[in-house]
Design a protein around this motif. Structure first.
Motif, PDB file in Angstrom:
ATOM      1  N   ILE A   3      -0.679   5.198   7.371  1.00  0.00           N
ATOM      2  CA  ILE A   3      -1.540   5.187   8.552  1.00  0.00           C
ATOM      3  C   ILE A   3      -2.889   4.568   8.202  1.00  0.00           C
ATOM      4  O   ILE A   3      -3.262   4.472   7.036  1.00  0.00           O
ATOM      5  CB  ILE A   3      -1.787   6.597   9.122  1.00  0.00           C
ATOM      6  N   ALA A   4      -3.609   4.202   9.260  1.00  0.00           N
ATOM      7  CA  ALA A   4      -5.008   3.808   9.118  1.00  0.00           C
ATOM      8  C   ALA A   4      -5.821   4.794   9.941  1.00  0.00           C
ATOM      9  O   ALA A   4      -5.502   5.049  11.106  1.00  0.00           O
ATOM     10  CB  ALA A   4      -5.224   2.389   9.628  1.00  0.00           C
ATOM     11  N   LYS A  32       0.968   3.521  12.122  1.00  0.00           N
ATOM     12  CA  LYS A  32       0.085   3.754  13.263  1.00  0.00           C
ATOM     13  C   LYS A  32      -1.373   3.797  12.830  1.00  0.00           C
ATOM     14  O   LYS A  32      -1.683   3.980  11.647  1.00  0.00           O
ATOM     15  CB  LYS A  32       0.446   5.045  13.994  1.00  0.00           C
ATOM     16  N   VAL A  33      -2.243   3.642  13.837  1.00  0.00           N
ATOM     17  CA  VAL A  33      -3.678   3.843  13.648  1.00  0.00           C
ATOM     18  C   VAL A  33      -4.014   5.177  14.298  1.00  0.00           C
ATOM     19  O   VAL A  33      -3.596   5.449  15.426  1.00  0.00           O
ATOM     20  CB  VAL A  33      -4.516   2.727  14.320  1.00  0.00           C
ATOM     21  N   VAL A  34      -4.750   6.005  13.576  1.00  0.00           N
ATOM     22  CA  VAL A  34      -5.226   7.265  14.125  1.00  0.00           C
ATOM     23  C   VAL A  34      -6.730   7.112  14.359  1.00  0.00           C
ATOM     24  O   VAL A  34      -7.499   6.926  13.417  1.00  0.00           O
ATOM     25  CB  VAL A  34      -4.941   8.456  13.187  1.00  0.00           C
ATOM     26  N   TYR A  94       0.924  11.929   4.939  1.00  0.00           N
ATOM     27  CA  TYR A  94       1.189  10.495   4.840  1.00  0.00           C
ATOM     28  C   TYR A  94       1.109   9.983   3.414  1.00  0.00           C
ATOM     29  O   TYR A  94       0.310  10.471   2.614  1.00  0.00           O
ATOM     30  CB  TYR A  94       0.218   9.716   5.740  1.00  0.00           C
ATOM     31  N   GLU A  95       1.928   8.973   3.121  1.00  0.00           N
ATOM     32  CA  GLU A  95       1.969   8.403   1.772  1.00  0.00           C
ATOM     33  C   GLU A  95       0.710   7.611   1.447  1.00  0.00           C
ATOM     34  O   GLU A  95       0.155   7.722   0.367  1.00  0.00           O
ATOM     35  CB  GLU A  95       3.185   7.470   1.646  1.00  0.00           C
ATOM     36  N   LYS A  96       0.311   6.766   2.387  1.00  0.00           N
ATOM     37  CA  LYS A  96      -0.840   5.895   2.129  1.00  0.00           C
ATOM     38  C   LYS A  96      -1.769   5.948   3.328  1.00  0.00           C
ATOM     39  O   LYS A  96      -1.320   5.905   4.474  1.00  0.00           O
ATOM     40  CB  LYS A  96      -0.372   4.465   1.888  1.00  0.00           C
ATOM     41  N   ASP A 116     -16.565   9.561  -4.551  1.00  0.00           N
ATOM     42  CA  ASP A 116     -15.642   9.228  -5.644  1.00  0.00           C
ATOM     43  C   ASP A 116     -14.242   9.782  -5.379  1.00  0.00           C
ATOM     44  O   ASP A 116     -13.241   9.107  -5.609  1.00  0.00           O
ATOM     45  CB  ASP A 116     -16.170   9.730  -6.994  1.00  0.00           C
ATOM     46  N   GLU A 117     -14.169  10.991  -4.870  1.00  0.00           N
ATOM     47  CA  GLU A 117     -12.874  11.590  -4.537  1.00  0.00           C
ATOM     48  C   GLU A 117     -12.243  10.863  -3.343  1.00  0.00           C
ATOM     49  O   GLU A 117     -11.054  10.536  -3.356  1.00  0.00           O
ATOM     50  CB  GLU A 117     -13.059  13.073  -4.219  1.00  0.00           C
ATOM     51  N   LEU A 118     -13.032  10.613  -2.345  1.00  0.00           N
ATOM     52  CA  LEU A 118     -12.560   9.898  -1.154  1.00  0.00           C
ATOM     53  C   LEU A 118     -12.004   8.527  -1.542  1.00  0.00           C
ATOM     54  O   LEU A 118     -10.947   8.107  -1.074  1.00  0.00           O
ATOM     55  CB  LEU A 118     -13.722   9.746  -0.157  1.00  0.00           C
ATOM     56  N   ASP A 119     -12.700   7.873  -2.446  1.00  0.00           N
ATOM     57  CA  ASP A 119     -12.315   6.538  -2.899  1.00  0.00           C
ATOM     58  C   ASP A 119     -10.931   6.532  -3.566  1.00  0.00           C
ATOM     59  O   ASP A 119     -10.215   5.546  -3.520  1.00  0.00           O
ATOM     60  CB  ASP A 119     -13.390   6.010  -3.869  1.00  0.00           C
ATOM     61  N   THR A 120     -10.536   7.643  -4.169  1.00  0.00           N
ATOM     62  CA  THR A 120      -9.217   7.716  -4.808  1.00  0.00           C
ATOM     63  C   THR A 120      -8.107   7.996  -3.785  1.00  0.00           C
ATOM     64  O   THR A 120      -6.931   7.776  -4.071  1.00  0.00           O
ATOM     65  CB  THR A 120      -9.151   8.822  -5.892  1.00  0.00           C
ATOM     66  N   LEU A 121      -8.478   8.480  -2.611  1.00  0.00           N
ATOM     67  CA  LEU A 121      -7.486   8.887  -1.607  1.00  0.00           C
ATOM     68  C   LEU A 121      -7.167   7.818  -0.575  1.00  0.00           C
ATOM     69  O   LEU A 121      -6.144   7.906   0.106  1.00  0.00           O
ATOM     70  CB  LEU A 121      -7.975  10.145  -0.868  1.00  0.00           C
TER      71      LEU A 121
END
Length: 181
Positions: A3-4, A32-34, A94-96, A116-121
């Motif tokens: 998803i985006a 899909k886009v959320v 979701y996977e990605k 930094d955490e957000l950037d890894t997710l």
């Protein structure tokens, strides 16, 4: 599934937002886009239109798009919600996750809460805006729309509003603009 997530104040939602969603559906490997309207942006002191109204407008705008979901995940919490919280809730399903931001957010992006955490997710996707240069490390959506919600609040122009809700948005901001200054 991929998803985006596309968050923001959407105050008011306009055709630039619609173009970003459609460009993401075309260019990204997503199901899909959320669209996630904020109750209130953590970087802003408030909003002009109430969260429930902005959520309703977005639902009406995208109700015919089967690959677009408008989520009340932040609005329902009645508070400023950090991006990391929203992403973590979707990450369980979701996977990605692609995370769409406007190029105007790039300057402050690394100051976001737990960046930094957000950037890894997430995989960052940047919607072109105001001719702001975007590093190659980001996926870019070339959707230059010469409009912003703040400019629209100053002068509502039908041409920049989704037809389904144009009259309602125009009426709301015209009736409430004088009170917000």
């Amino acid at each position: 599934m991929n998803i985006a997530l596309y968050g923001g104040s959407f105050d008011p939602p306009h055709l630039g937002h619609v173009h970003v969603v459609h460009a993401a559906l075309k260019r990204l490997d997503i199901d899909k886009v959320v669209v996630v309207p904020a109750f209130v942006n953590p970087f802003k002191s408030g909003t002009h239109a109430p969260a429930e109204l902005r959520l309703k407008w977005l639902q009406e705008i995208f109700d015919d798009d089967k690959n677009v979901e408008v989520s009340n995940i932040e609005v329902s919490q009645n508070r400023a919600v950090r991006s990391i919280e929203t992403v973590k809730q979707f990450a369980a399903e979701y996977e990605k996750i692609y995370f769409i931001i406007g190029a105007d957010n790039l300057a402050s992006l690394k100051q976001w809460y737990r960046f930094d955490e957000l950037d890894t997710l997430v995989t960052w996707v940047v919607a072109a805006r105001d001719k702001i240069e975007v590093e190659d490390s980001y996926i870019q959506l070339p959707v230059e729309q010469p409009i912003s919600s703040s400019r629209l609040r100053e002068q509502i122009e039908d041409a920049h509003l989704p037809k389904k809700v144009a009259n309602e948005i125009k009426t709301y901001y015209e009736e409430n603009h004088a009170r917000s200054h």
